[in-house]
Scaffold this active site. Sequence first.
Site, PDB file in Angstrom:
ATOM      1  N   ALA A 133      27.744   0.710  47.419  1.00 61.19           N
ATOM      2  CA  ALA A 133      26.286   0.686  47.253  1.00 61.19           C
ATOM      3  C   ALA A 133      25.836   1.329  45.940  1.00 61.19           C
ATOM      4  O   ALA A 133      24.806   0.946  45.391  1.00 61.19           O
ATOM      5  CB  ALA A 133      25.606   1.364  48.436  1.00 61.19           C
ATOM      6  N   THR A 134      26.598   2.291  45.428  1.00 60.00           N
ATOM      7  CA  THR A 134      26.210   2.890  44.143  1.00 60.00           C
ATOM      8  C   THR A 134      26.164   1.800  43.074  1.00 60.00           C
ATOM      9  O   THR A 134      25.183   1.676  42.332  1.00 60.00           O
ATOM     10  CB  THR A 134      27.209   3.993  43.729  1.00 60.00           C
ATOM     11  OG1 THR A 134      27.143   5.037  44.698  1.00 60.00           O
ATOM     12  CG2 THR A 134      26.895   4.552  42.351  1.00 60.00           C
ATOM     13  N   SER A 191      27.207  -0.956  51.645  1.00 56.16           N
ATOM     14  CA  SER A 191      28.444  -0.210  51.425  1.00 56.16           C
ATOM     15  C   SER A 191      29.273  -0.274  52.705  1.00 56.16           C
ATOM     16  O   SER A 191      28.819   0.174  53.761  1.00 56.16           O
ATOM     17  CB  SER A 191      28.093   1.240  51.117  1.00 56.16           C
ATOM     18  OG  SER A 191      29.261   1.992  50.979  1.00 56.16           O
ATOM     19  N   ALA A 192      30.496  -0.818  52.613  1.00 55.18           N
ATOM     20  CA  ALA A 192      31.251  -1.097  53.838  1.00 55.18           C
ATOM     21  C   ALA A 192      31.863   0.149  54.483  1.00 55.18           C
ATOM     22  O   ALA A 192      32.159   0.137  55.674  1.00 55.18           O
ATOM     23  CB  ALA A 192      32.329  -2.135  53.548  1.00 55.18           C
ATOM     24  N   THR A 238      38.714  -7.992  38.831  1.00 51.85           N
ATOM     25  CA  THR A 238      39.507  -8.675  39.857  1.00 51.85           C
ATOM     26  C   THR A 238      38.993  -8.311  41.248  1.00 51.85           C
ATOM     27  O   THR A 238      38.805  -7.135  41.558  1.00 51.85           O
ATOM     28  CB  THR A 238      40.993  -8.276  39.723  1.00 51.85           C
ATOM     29  OG1 THR A 238      41.413  -8.644  38.409  1.00 51.85           O
ATOM     30  CG2 THR A 238      41.857  -8.981  40.752  1.00 51.85           C
ATOM     31  N   CYS A 261      27.034  13.591  48.569  1.00 57.38           N
ATOM     32  CA  CYS A 261      27.106  13.368  47.125  1.00 57.38           C
ATOM     33  C   CYS A 261      26.495  14.518  46.340  1.00 57.38           C
ATOM     34  O   CYS A 261      26.832  14.738  45.196  1.00 57.38           O
ATOM     35  CB  CYS A 261      26.373  12.076  46.770  1.00 57.38           C
ATOM     36  SG  CYS A 261      26.795  10.730  47.867  1.00 57.38           S
TER      37      CYS A 261
HETATM   38  N1  PMP Z   1      22.806   4.753  49.291  1.00 63.22           N
HETATM   39  C1  PMP Z   1      22.827   5.490  50.413  1.00 63.22           C
HETATM   40  C2  PMP Z   1      21.580   5.572  51.243  1.00 63.22           C
HETATM   41  C3  PMP Z   1      23.991   6.152  50.802  1.00 63.22           C
HETATM   42  O1  PMP Z   1      23.994   6.887  51.918  1.00 63.22           O
HETATM   43  C4  PMP Z   1      25.144   6.041  49.995  1.00 63.22           C
HETATM   44  C5  PMP Z   1      26.429   6.754  50.364  1.00 63.22           C
HETATM   45  N2  PMP Z   1      26.302   8.162  50.415  1.00 63.22           N
HETATM   46  C6  PMP Z   1      25.073   5.259  48.831  1.00 63.22           C
HETATM   47  C7  PMP Z   1      23.898   4.630  48.522  1.00 63.22           C
HETATM   48  C8  PMP Z   1      26.264   5.102  47.944  1.00 63.22           C
HETATM   49  O2  PMP Z   1      27.201   4.240  48.528  1.00 63.22           O
HETATM   50  P1  PMP Z   1      28.696   4.158  48.004  1.00 63.22           P
HETATM   51  O3  PMP Z   1      29.404   5.335  48.591  1.00 63.22           O
HETATM   52  O4  PMP Z   1      29.187   2.859  48.550  1.00 63.22           O
HETATM   53  O5  PMP Z   1      28.670   4.153  46.526  1.00 63.22           O
END
Ligand code: PMP
Length: 383
Positions: A73-74, A201-202, A241, A327
């Site tokens: 998701a980042t 994000s899986a 890839t 994070c």
């Molecule tokens: N958005 C939210 C709301 C999240 O909780 C997170 C994960 N902490 C992320 C984004 C980032 O996802 P990823 O770990 O897949 O980079």
Amino acid sequence: MTIYLDYAATTPADPQVIEVMKHYLGIEDIFGNPSSIQHHVGLQAEEAVEQARAQIAACLNCRIKDIVFTSGATEANNLALKGIAHANQHLGNHIITSAIEHKSVLDTCKALEQDGFKITYLRPDIDGKIALKDIEQAITTQTLLISIMQVNNETGFIQDIAAIAEFAQSKNIFFHVDAAQSAGKLTLDLSQIPIDLLSISAHKFYAPKGIGCLYIRNRHNVSLKPLFNGGGQEYGLRAGTLATHQIVAFAKALMIAGERQQQDYDHALNLRTQLLTGLKQIDGLIINSDLNNSLPNIVNLSFKNIGADMLLIRLQDKIAISSASACSSGTIEPSYVLRAMGIEGDRLYGAVRISFGRFSHAEDIKYAIDKITATVQELRALV
Ligand code: PMP
């Protein structure tokens, strides 16, 4: 013994997902490069990726080609925000988001500010809700994009993204949703809600870390500047890839989550009820999550006169819970999410997040209640 109660940070992979993933790694397996379509080894991998893409699209009820795989998701949030902003600057330079978004949205917005974009960071109310009327008031003729998360990672609060989507569509403004915490837990029917971009994000729903996607509605008609230059994979939107084993794992995990959605939800609700019933025996428990509008797998709470850092240090070898988001932990800054909600003082500095999931048991919750109760009492006895 450490009991894991930090499912909002990440989840363990489901055994069925691990089983599927194993068949895409070794020499006897489908290990080829999905872009090497000149030979059978690559073609088999490409078929696996395309089958997974179709399965994911079916779960979300969207078009297959609207799914672009990313590392999580980042990256999806970066691609959505920077991609739209940099490719559509001629349409406007204003973005609306909220002060409680994940850092991958907020820091991307900060970077866009450096590039000349104007960002409005809306504040939620005390429960964590972003009011639609605040979004309506914030728009200008320059507003290009609105980015609001579906479920907050610290409180579990669920925003009314359907209402925001309808509004954004009526104003011809792109709407991005960070669905990192909601995908696999809430029904997301993308044929019904006019969301333009959605990040998944899986590893939040029992697949491995390092895989996710950005959904781009009607991708053919949306200009998006890619983050990377390279081999032209993912229709040129995400060079690199493709990680076949992770992609099939992602699809398998999302399908399982769909099948088990009600069961997983009810399980989390039962555990939350058990947890809160137990912790309510402690004097000065404050629940920071809005229980009526949150996913049941995340609970944010504070104990009067107890700092989260002291509590977490004493509990760290017994239960894995977190203060603020994973994070941003490592710094002693209190949660910017709770602060934006107007939470202050003890309640802010004492906030901890407990999150559980499919593999959590009633015994884990009982153990956590016992340890938290004893630790709060110990800490109170010190003063
Ligand atoms: N958005 C939210 C709301 C999240 O909780 C997170 C994960 N902490 C992320 C984004 C980032 O996802 P990823 O770990 O897949 O980079």
